[in-house]
Design an enzyme around this catalytic site. Structure first.
Site, PDB file in Angstrom:
ATOM      1  N   ARG A  53       0.867  -1.162   0.000  1.00 28.55           N
ATOM      2  CA  ARG A  53       0.000   0.000   0.000  1.00 28.55           C
ATOM      3  C   ARG A  53       0.913   1.225   0.000  1.00 28.55           C
ATOM      4  O   ARG A  53       2.030   1.186   0.502  1.00 28.55           O
ATOM      5  CB  ARG A  53      -0.886   0.030   1.246  1.00 28.55           C
ATOM      6  CG  ARG A  53      -1.793  -1.180   1.409  1.00 28.55           C
ATOM      7  CD  ARG A  53      -2.586  -1.087   2.710  1.00 28.55           C
ATOM      8  NE  ARG A  53      -3.510  -2.202   2.882  1.00 28.55           N
ATOM      9  CZ  ARG A  53      -3.227  -3.329   3.521  1.00 28.55           C
ATOM     10  NH1 ARG A  53      -2.012  -3.506   4.053  1.00 28.55           N
ATOM     11  NH2 ARG A  53      -4.127  -4.296   3.638  1.00 28.55           N
TER      12      ARG A  53
ATOM     13  N   LYS B 253      -1.886  -2.506   8.065  1.00 34.02           N
ATOM     14  CA  LYS B 253      -3.018  -2.065   8.869  1.00 34.02           C
ATOM     15  C   LYS B 253      -3.021  -2.772  10.223  1.00 34.02           C
ATOM     16  O   LYS B 253      -2.588  -3.913  10.338  1.00 34.02           O
ATOM     17  CB  LYS B 253      -4.329  -2.344   8.125  1.00 34.02           C
ATOM     18  CG  LYS B 253      -4.520  -1.478   6.873  1.00 34.02           C
ATOM     19  CD  LYS B 253      -5.871  -1.757   6.218  1.00 34.02           C
ATOM     20  CE  LYS B 253      -6.110  -0.847   5.027  1.00 34.02           C
ATOM     21  NZ  LYS B 253      -7.416  -1.105   4.380  1.00 34.02           N
TER      22      LYS B 253
ATOM     23  N   HIS C 255      -2.789   2.947  -5.921  1.00 30.38           N
ATOM     24  CA  HIS C 255      -3.345   1.716  -5.356  1.00 30.38           C
ATOM     25  C   HIS C 255      -3.628   0.689  -6.455  1.00 30.38           C
ATOM     26  O   HIS C 255      -3.602  -0.520  -6.200  1.00 30.38           O
ATOM     27  CB  HIS C 255      -4.623   2.018  -4.576  1.00 30.38           C
ATOM     28  CG  HIS C 255      -5.001   0.934  -3.602  1.00 30.38           C
ATOM     29  ND1 HIS C 255      -4.234   0.646  -2.483  1.00 30.38           N
ATOM     30  CD2 HIS C 255      -6.030   0.056  -3.590  1.00 30.38           C
ATOM     31  CE1 HIS C 255      -4.797  -0.348  -1.818  1.00 30.38           C
ATOM     32  NE2 HIS C 255      -5.884  -0.736  -2.470  1.00 30.38           N
TER      33      HIS C 255
ATOM     34  N   ARG D 188      -0.952  -1.872  -6.839  1.00 26.28           N
ATOM     35  CA  ARG D 188      -1.056  -2.993  -5.888  1.00 26.28           C
ATOM     36  C   ARG D 188      -2.077  -4.016  -6.386  1.00 26.28           C
ATOM     37  O   ARG D 188      -1.848  -5.223  -6.314  1.00 26.28           O
ATOM     38  CB  ARG D 188      -1.446  -2.446  -4.513  1.00 26.28           C
ATOM     39  CG  ARG D 188      -1.782  -3.485  -3.447  1.00 26.28           C
ATOM     40  CD  ARG D 188      -2.004  -2.753  -2.128  1.00 26.28           C
ATOM     41  NE  ARG D 188      -2.872  -3.492  -1.224  1.00 26.28           N
ATOM     42  CZ  ARG D 188      -2.449  -4.353  -0.307  1.00 26.28           C
ATOM     43  NH1 ARG D 188      -1.159  -4.623  -0.205  1.00 26.28           N
ATOM     44  NH2 ARG D 188      -3.299  -4.945   0.513  1.00 26.28           N
TER      45      ARG D 188
ATOM     46  N   HIS E 280      -3.772  -8.915   4.007  1.00 22.11           N
ATOM     47  CA  HIS E 280      -5.215  -8.875   4.262  1.00 22.11           C
ATOM     48  C   HIS E 280      -5.540  -9.640   5.542  1.00 22.11           C
ATOM     49  O   HIS E 280      -5.053 -10.751   5.737  1.00 22.11           O
ATOM     50  CB  HIS E 280      -5.989  -9.513   3.102  1.00 22.11           C
ATOM     51  CG  HIS E 280      -6.058  -8.643   1.883  1.00 22.11           C
ATOM     52  ND1 HIS E 280      -6.293  -9.147   0.624  1.00 22.11           N
ATOM     53  CD2 HIS E 280      -5.910  -7.303   1.734  1.00 22.11           C
ATOM     54  CE1 HIS E 280      -6.303  -8.154  -0.251  1.00 22.11           C
ATOM     55  NE2 HIS E 280      -6.076  -7.027   0.399  1.00 22.11           N
TER      56      HIS E 280
ATOM     57  N   TYR F 248      -9.933 -10.655  -6.041  1.00 24.38           N
ATOM     58  CA  TYR F 248      -9.066 -10.725  -7.216  1.00 24.38           C
ATOM     59  C   TYR F 248      -9.419 -11.881  -8.139  1.00 24.38           C
ATOM     60  O   TYR F 248      -9.046 -11.867  -9.313  1.00 24.38           O
ATOM     61  CB  TYR F 248      -7.598 -10.797  -6.781  1.00 24.38           C
ATOM     62  CG  TYR F 248      -7.174  -9.524  -6.100  1.00 24.38           C
ATOM     63  CD1 TYR F 248      -7.016  -8.352  -6.830  1.00 24.38           C
ATOM     64  CD2 TYR F 248      -6.978  -9.473  -4.718  1.00 24.38           C
ATOM     65  CE1 TYR F 248      -6.671  -7.168  -6.206  1.00 24.38           C
ATOM     66  CE2 TYR F 248      -6.631  -8.291  -4.089  1.00 24.38           C
ATOM     67  CZ  TYR F 248      -6.482  -7.138  -4.845  1.00 24.38           C
ATOM     68  OH  TYR F 248      -6.147  -5.965  -4.221  1.00 24.38           O
TER      69      TYR F 248
END
Length: 295
Positions: free
Chosen positions: A150, A173, A241, A244, A267, A276
């Site tokens: 990211r 994150k 983004h 990515r 994730h 995806y």
């Protein structure tokens, strides 16, 4: 004796514009291709006065010849951008014909191709105000596309990641850390930036710096990408983004399993990664319809 126009252009780019060696080489190669094409196209020598008479039909013929060599839309748009710079240098901005560059076909949202990702990164890097800034932007965008980071993760890296190895530890994150492989071109891009940037690489300091030495802001990268995608004729979904997303989709298309992809992307939930599979299917349908228009 006056040097040939492409040679004079090279001097201008390196001395006056302070462009990187990579940029000078690429832009001068385009200038040389244009001069060689026009010499054959017009049947005579090409000087500044001749370039001043260049028209849109001449440019379209040049681009058609380049597309016949297999250039993608993005690469052809970069070629047109370089031609505009050369003609402006040789004959003035008013001599550049108005010509819309090739555009990427719009339709089902899809990842950008590897050629488009590289062209985008090159276009952003070429516009750097200083060689080290161009090297910085190249390294940042390669991290997004070549390692799936990211933008916030890339800009949060500090000098503690140096010296680089085969992997890099990334904090994502919710402060979750993961280990991401570094491909040789990505590692080389970061090393080249580090060798040029003037601010040092202390362990606790940002790896990627702004023009005045502070932390590089994500908005700066987004603005640069916005300008580059316009010059290349790429769609407005081509954002940092999106690089990515392209990393993930291209890996999936090469046979990566969802669990491995989930770990690489950081994730928290597999459901975030499963998106995806749908994107990849949409991309495959685009390819199928392009190859079989009656499908």
């Amino acid at each position: 004796m006056t040097p040939p126009l492409p040679l004079a252009y090279a001097t201008h780019l390196s001395r006056d514009r302070r462009r990187s060696v990579h940029t000078v080489r690429a832009y001068v190669a385009t200038a040389e291709r244009l001069v060689a094409f026009l010499q054959d196209h017009w049947g005579g020598p090409v000087d500044a006065a001749a370039l001043g008479a260049l028209n849109a039909a001449d440019l379209r013929a040049f681009l058609a010849a380049r597309r016949a060599d297999g250039l993608s839309n993005a690469s052809a748009a970069r070629e047109l951008s370089a031609v505009r710079g050369f003609v402006t240098f040789a004959a003035g901005a008013e001599a550049v014909p108005r010509l819309r560059g090739p555009r990427v076909k719009k339709g089902v949202p899809r990842p950008i191709s590897p050629a488009e990702a590289v062209a985008l990164a090159e276009e952003v890097a070429d516009e750097g105000a200083e060689p080290w800034i161009g090297a910085r932007d190249w390294a940042v965008l390669l991290l997004l596309y070549g390692a799936g980071l990211r933008i916030g993760e890339a800009l949060a890296l500090t000098g503690a990641v140096l010296p680089l190895g085969d992997t890099i530890r990334v904090t994502g994150k919710r402060d979750k850390t993961r280990v991401v492989p570094l491909l040789p071109p990505v590692r080389a891009a970061i090393d080249a930036y580090v060798a040029q940037q003037p601010w040092g690489t202390a362990r606790g300091e940002p790896l990627f710096r702004g023009a005045k030495g502070g932390p590089l802001a994500a908005g700066v990268v987004r603005r640069s990408v916005r300008g580059a995608r316009g010059r290349l004729g790429l769609g407005d979904r081509t954002t940092p983004h999106a690089l990515r997303h392209s990393f993930a989709t291209h890996l999936l298309g090469r046979g990566a399993d969802l669990r491995s992809l989930q770990e690489l992307l950081g994730h928290a939930s597999l459901s975030s990664t499963q998106i995806y599979t749908a994107v990849d299917a949409a991309h495959l349908m685009d390819v199928y319809r392009a190859a079989h228009p009656r499908a």
